[in-house]
Each structure stands twice: as structure tokens, then as C-alpha cells.
Design a protein around this motif. Structure first.
Motif, PDB file in Angstrom:
ATOM      1  N   PRO A 140       0.823  -1.218   0.000  1.00  0.00           N
ATOM      2  CA  PRO A 140       0.000   0.000   0.000  1.00  0.00           C
ATOM      3  C   PRO A 140       0.858   1.269   0.000  1.00  0.00           C
ATOM      4  O   PRO A 140       1.875   1.342   0.692  1.00  0.00           O
ATOM      5  N   ALA A 141       0.465   2.239  -0.791  1.00  0.00           N
ATOM      6  CA  ALA A 141       1.128   3.541  -0.822  1.00  0.00           C
ATOM      7  C   ALA A 141       0.335   4.508   0.058  1.00  0.00           C
ATOM      8  O   ALA A 141      -0.795   4.879  -0.280  1.00  0.00           O
ATOM      9  N   ARG A 142       0.933   4.890   1.189  1.00  0.00           N
ATOM     10  CA  ARG A 142       0.248   5.771   2.124  1.00  0.00           C
ATOM     11  C   ARG A 142       1.181   6.900   2.541  1.00  0.00           C
ATOM     12  O   ARG A 142       2.402   6.768   2.462  1.00  0.00           O
ATOM     13  N   LEU A 143       0.612   7.998   2.981  1.00  0.00           N
ATOM     14  CA  LEU A 143       1.386   9.165   3.390  1.00  0.00           C
ATOM     15  C   LEU A 143       0.872   9.681   4.723  1.00  0.00           C
ATOM     16  O   LEU A 143      -0.337   9.854   4.909  1.00  0.00           O
ATOM     17  N   ASN A 144       1.781   9.940   5.636  1.00  0.00           N
ATOM     18  CA  ASN A 144       1.411  10.465   6.948  1.00  0.00           C
ATOM     19  C   ASN A 144       0.779  11.856   6.791  1.00  0.00           C
ATOM     20  O   ASN A 144       1.336  12.704   6.087  1.00  0.00           O
ATOM     21  N   PRO A 145      -0.351  12.116   7.436  1.00  0.00           N
ATOM     22  CA  PRO A 145      -0.984  13.436   7.294  1.00  0.00           C
ATOM     23  C   PRO A 145      -0.147  14.567   7.873  1.00  0.00           C
ATOM     24  O   PRO A 145      -0.403  15.737   7.576  1.00  0.00           O
ATOM     25  N   HIS A 146       0.865  14.234   8.692  1.00  0.00           N
ATOM     26  CA  HIS A 146       1.732  15.253   9.280  1.00  0.00           C
ATOM     27  C   HIS A 146       3.007  15.472   8.475  1.00  0.00           C
ATOM     28  O   HIS A 146       3.894  16.204   8.928  1.00  0.00           O
ATOM     29  N   ALA A 147       3.106  14.864   7.291  1.00  0.00           N
ATOM     30  CA  ALA A 147       4.359  14.906   6.528  1.00  0.00           C
ATOM     31  C   ALA A 147       4.750  16.330   6.130  1.00  0.00           C
ATOM     32  O   ALA A 147       5.918  16.710   6.233  1.00  0.00           O
ATOM     33  N   ALA A 148       3.812  17.116   5.655  1.00  0.00           N
ATOM     34  CA  ALA A 148       4.135  18.475   5.205  1.00  0.00           C
ATOM     35  C   ALA A 148       4.628  19.333   6.363  1.00  0.00           C
ATOM     36  O   ALA A 148       5.597  20.091   6.224  1.00  0.00           O
ATOM     37  N   GLU A 149       3.968  19.223   7.509  1.00  0.00           N
ATOM     38  CA  GLU A 149       4.407  19.993   8.676  1.00  0.00           C
ATOM     39  C   GLU A 149       5.768  19.509   9.157  1.00  0.00           C
ATOM     40  O   GLU A 149       6.621  20.310   9.565  1.00  0.00           O
ATOM     41  N   ALA A 150       6.008  18.194   9.089  1.00  0.00           N
ATOM     42  CA  ALA A 150       7.317  17.666   9.475  1.00  0.00           C
ATOM     43  C   ALA A 150       8.410  18.228   8.576  1.00  0.00           C
ATOM     44  O   ALA A 150       9.514  18.542   9.038  1.00  0.00           O
ATOM     45  N   ALA A 151       8.109  18.381   7.291  1.00  0.00           N
ATOM     46  CA  ALA A 151       9.080  18.950   6.359  1.00  0.00           C
ATOM     47  C   ALA A 151       9.389  20.396   6.705  1.00  0.00           C
ATOM     48  O   ALA A 151      10.546  20.828   6.673  1.00  0.00           O
ATOM     49  N   ARG A 152       8.365  21.176   7.035  1.00  0.00           N
ATOM     50  CA  ARG A 152       8.587  22.582   7.393  1.00  0.00           C
ATOM     51  C   ARG A 152       9.410  22.693   8.675  1.00  0.00           C
ATOM     52  O   ARG A 152      10.338  23.508   8.763  1.00  0.00           O
ATOM     53  N   ARG A 153       9.056  21.883   9.667  1.00  0.00           N
ATOM     54  CA  ARG A 153       9.808  21.912  10.915  1.00  0.00           C
ATOM     55  C   ARG A 153      11.261  21.480  10.705  1.00  0.00           C
ATOM     56  O   ARG A 153      12.182  22.043  11.298  1.00  0.00           O
ATOM     57  N   SER A 154      11.459  20.498   9.848  1.00  0.00           N
ATOM     58  CA  SER A 154      12.808  20.012   9.594  1.00  0.00           C
ATOM     59  C   SER A 154      13.651  21.061   8.879  1.00  0.00           C
ATOM     60  O   SER A 154      14.846  21.208   9.166  1.00  0.00           O
ATOM     61  N   ALA A 155      13.048  21.798   7.963  1.00  0.00           N
ATOM     62  CA  ALA A 155      13.772  22.869   7.282  1.00  0.00           C
ATOM     63  C   ALA A 155      14.201  23.940   8.280  1.00  0.00           C
ATOM     64  O   ALA A 155      15.328  24.463   8.208  1.00  0.00           O
ATOM     65  N   ARG A 156      13.320  24.262   9.222  1.00  0.00           N
ATOM     66  CA  ARG A 156      13.690  25.240  10.262  1.00  0.00           C
ATOM     67  C   ARG A 156      14.799  24.695  11.145  1.00  0.00           C
ATOM     68  O   ARG A 156      15.730  25.414  11.508  1.00  0.00           O
ATOM     69  N   TRP A 157      14.687  23.421  11.514  1.00  0.00           N
ATOM     70  CA  TRP A 157      15.708  22.774  12.339  1.00  0.00           C
ATOM     71  C   TRP A 157      17.068  22.853  11.653  1.00  0.00           C
ATOM     72  O   TRP A 157      18.079  23.197  12.280  1.00  0.00           O
ATOM     73  N   ALA A 158      17.112  22.525  10.360  1.00  0.00           N
ATOM     74  CA  ALA A 158      18.366  22.546   9.619  1.00  0.00           C
ATOM     75  C   ALA A 158      18.933  23.959   9.518  1.00  0.00           C
ATOM     76  O   ALA A 158      20.152  24.166   9.616  1.00  0.00           O
ATOM     77  N   THR A 159      18.073  24.928   9.362  1.00  0.00           N
ATOM     78  CA  THR A 159      18.525  26.317   9.258  1.00  0.00           C
ATOM     79  C   THR A 159      19.048  26.824  10.597  1.00  0.00           C
ATOM     80  O   THR A 159      20.117  27.442  10.673  1.00  0.00           O
ATOM     81  N   GLU A 160      18.317  26.549  11.667  1.00  0.00           N
ATOM     82  CA  GLU A 160      18.719  27.023  12.992  1.00  0.00           C
ATOM     83  C   GLU A 160      20.047  26.418  13.456  1.00  0.00           C
ATOM     84  O   GLU A 160      20.838  27.076  14.142  1.00  0.00           O
ATOM     85  N   LEU A 161      20.304  25.172  13.058  1.00  0.00           N
ATOM     86  CA  LEU A 161      21.542  24.515  13.458  1.00  0.00           C
ATOM     87  C   LEU A 161      22.690  24.769  12.481  1.00  0.00           C
ATOM     88  O   LEU A 161      23.812  24.316  12.710  1.00  0.00           O
ATOM     89  N   GLY A 162      22.416  25.478  11.411  1.00  0.00           N
ATOM     90  CA  GLY A 162      23.477  25.851  10.476  1.00  0.00           C
ATOM     91  C   GLY A 162      23.771  24.846   9.390  1.00  0.00           C
ATOM     92  O   GLY A 162      24.771  24.986   8.664  1.00  0.00           O
ATOM     93  N   LEU A 163      22.916  23.825   9.230  1.00  0.00           N
ATOM     94  CA  LEU A 163      23.116  22.885   8.136  1.00  0.00           C
ATOM     95  C   LEU A 163      22.834  23.538   6.792  1.00  0.00           C
ATOM     96  O   LEU A 163      23.450  23.197   5.787  1.00  0.00           O
ATOM     97  N   ILE A 164      21.898  24.459   6.790  1.00  0.00           N
ATOM     98  CA  ILE A 164      21.507  25.176   5.574  1.00  0.00           C
ATOM     99  C   ILE A 164      21.829  26.645   5.770  1.00  0.00           C
ATOM    100  O   ILE A 164      21.283  27.293   6.666  1.00  0.00           O
ATOM    101  N   VAL A 165      22.725  27.173   4.920  1.00  0.00           N
ATOM    102  CA  VAL A 165      23.154  28.565   5.119  1.00  0.00           C
ATOM    103  C   VAL A 165      22.996  29.414   3.861  1.00  0.00           C
ATOM    104  O   VAL A 165      23.200  30.624   3.907  1.00  0.00           O
TER     105      VAL A 165
END
Length: 317
Positions: free
Chosen positions: A15-40
Motif C-alpha cells: 500500500p502507498a500511504r502518506l502520513n498526514p503530518h508529513a508536510a508539517e514535518a518537512a517545514r519543521r525540519s527545514a527550520r531545524w536545519a537552518t537554525e543549526l546551520g546545516l543550511i546557510v
């Protein structure tokens, strides 16, 4: 190349399924990466967005709670960011420069998410600080068995990157069997599986994990994830004139085949492996404990998720 993959690869019958929180997890992860300096840089941010880590994580853990999904998403973000950083400055092709970076990250792993001595995380840089944060959060989840598995598997990933860099330095294309073994590690599949087990509450006991049937299934699932990725990404790698770390290229070199024949053989290896996986899984799940069922479900989800994510990710466009 995506059109070839769609035709040549058997779609995993899960089955192909997607977590309903996936988009929010992506946004939070982008912020996490930026705040920790992974993305500059804005370019790095665009590439991270194109990688769509939230979609990949969300497909592997469709029912996971947001916090646990977030940990896996952050790991995938870390891996994409580190891979891009290695490509950007040639670090991934220079073992002499990569070695001290890996050494500092190994120092971070040795902490097992505990308190860091003064200066260690500063020396390890943003990648070290972010890796420590992943380990800290896994430690605080109260699952030390998963923490030990994760850090050991991540160590294998880092050391395998040195093998890859040495090959690049010497313009060496590995043999097929060697490549298959090391690709499981350079792809960081096993630590990703472990955080998927965390998200899915899949914790077989040590006796179950030591079962040769389960470990063989685990390795084959990792292979299928990597081979699927190699077929989908081959077109981009060929355009960028990248090195020989792709299943198609090592098959072509070892067998003296042309590109199309080798690509067809790589797809065939995936298809045959998928058929074997289905046979092994059916046998293993007969009378299995619930924790083993959840463990296997995670591998099944990764195989399907990689196929679906690769179909849509602009990272390989």
C-alpha cells in the motif's frame, strides 16, 4: 530516466500511504536545519526543498506520531544536507579532507546523546551539532537499544563514505559484489530503518534480531531501496558526469556491457530481489510476534516509499 524506471521496475505491491503530518514535518525540519546551520544559503535551501525529506519519511511511517515522524525527517534532512555539502566542495572525493570530518562526527556518536565536553560540538560544526541533537532526542525517548543500534549503524555509514571517497580519488569503479555490500552503508539505509522502527514502535528482542532470516530480509530490503534509487538517479548522475557509484555503472564496467544493457540488468536485479523479498517475508511472518510484524512492515514501507518518492522527487529530475 524516470520513464525508463517506471517501465522497467516492478512497482512494489504494498500500500502507498502518506502520513498526514508529513508536510508539517518537512517545514519543521527545514527550520531545524537552518537554525543549526546545516543550511546557510538560498541554493542549499532550494535543494533541500527539492529533496522533499518530509514526503519520504511520511511514506515510510504513515501512522507515526508527529514527534517520532519529525526525528526521522530530520535524519533524512541531515543526510541530504551532508551529501550536498560533500558534493559542493569536493569533500566526498578527498579522503584526506573527509577523514577529520568523519573523526569529529565519530566523537559525537561516542557520546550516545549524552552531554558533550566543552568545545566538541564547536569543533564538529553544524553537522556534528545536528547529529548530536538526533542522538540526544533518541536517547531521551527511553529506548537505549535503538540508540545503540542507530549509532553503530551511523558509524558504518560514515566509514563507508571514506571508502567511497578513496574510490573517487583513485578513479576506481568497484566490483559489483563489493558495491552491493558497501552501498547499503553509503546510503545510510540501516540507521534510517532504525529510526523508522522507533517511529513505528517496532522493537524485536535481540534474539529475533539475531535470527538469520530476519537479518537477511533486512539486508535485502536495504538493497532494494538502494537499487531502486540507483535506477531512478542514473540519468542525473550521467548528466553530471559523476563517478562509478551506481549499480548500472559497476555492472557495465564488470561485464563490459553498454549503458542500456547494464541499466536493464540493474532494473532486473531489483525485480528479482523484490520477488525474493516477497517469498522471504511470507515465510518469516508465519507465526511471527507483533514486534517482528511491525519491523517487517517498516521495511516493506521503505521499499514502497522509495519507489513512490523517486517517482516524484525533483532531486532526480
Amino acid at each position: 530516466m524516470r520513464s525508463f524506471a517506471v517501465v522497467a521496475l516492478i512497482a512494489p505491491p504494498f500500500p502507498a500511504r502518506l502520513n498526514p503530518h508529513a508536510a508539517e514535518a518537512a517545514r519543521r525540519s527545514a527550520r531545524w536545519a537552518t537554525e543549526l546551520g546545516l543550511i546557510v544559503t538560498s541554493d542549499a535551501a532550494r535543494r533541500l526543498d527539492r529533496a522533499n525529506a518530509g514526503d519520504l519519511a511520511g511514506r515510510t511511517c504513515p501512522d507515526a506520531a508527529p514527534e517520532r515522524l519529525g526525528l526521522l525527517t530530520d535524519l533524512i534532512t541531515w543526510l541530504f544536507a551532508f551529501d550536498d555539502a560533500c558534493d559542493d566542495d569536493g569533500l566526498g572525493a578527498d579522503p584526506g579532507r573527509l577523514s577529520p570530518v568523519v573523526s569529529r562526527l565519530l566523537d559525537v556518536l561516542d557520546l550516545l546523546g549524552g552531554d558533550a565536553p566543552s568545545g566538541l560540538l564547536t569543533a564538529a560544526g553544524p553537522t556534528g551539532a545536528a547529529l548530536h541533537d538526533l542522538c540526544r532526542r533518541l536517547r531521551e525517548s527511553g529506548q537505549p537499544d535503538l540508540l545503540v543500534r542507530f549509532t553503530a549503524q551511523f558509524r558504518d555509514y560514515l566509514l563507508a563514505l571514506l571508502w567511497e571517497a578513496a574510490n573517487r580519488e583513485h578513479h576506481r569503479v568497484p566490483a559489483v559484489d563489493e558495491y552491493v555490500q558497501m552501498r547499503r552503508h553509503t546510503g545510510a539505509v540501516h540507521p534510517s530503518f532504525t529510526l523508522t522502527d522507533h517511529a513505528r514502535d517496532a522493537r524485536p528482542g535481540w534474539s529475533e534480531l539475531a535470527d538469520p532470516r530476519l537479518s537477511a530480509l533486512d539486508r535485502l530490503a536495504a538493497d532494494l531501496v538502494c537499487w531502486c534509487n540507483d535506477v531512478f538517479s542514473y540519468g542525473k548522475e550521467r548528466r553530471l558526469e559523476q563517478d562509478g557509484h551506481n549499480l548500472t555503472l559497476v555492472i557495465a564496467r564488470e561485464n563490459g556491457q553498454d549503458e542500456q544493457t547494464a541499466l536493464t540488468e540493474a532494473a532486473g536485479r531489483f525485480n528479482t530481489g523484490l520477488e525474493t523479498y516477497l517469498e522471504w517475508e511470507g515465510s518469516l511472518l508465519d507465526g511471527a510476534e507483533p514486534a517482528v510484524e511491525r519491523f517487517v512492515a517498516g521495511r516493506r514501507a521503505w521499499i514502497r516509499a522509495t519507489y513512490d518518492w523517486s517517482m516524484n522527487a525533483s532531486r532526480y529530475a
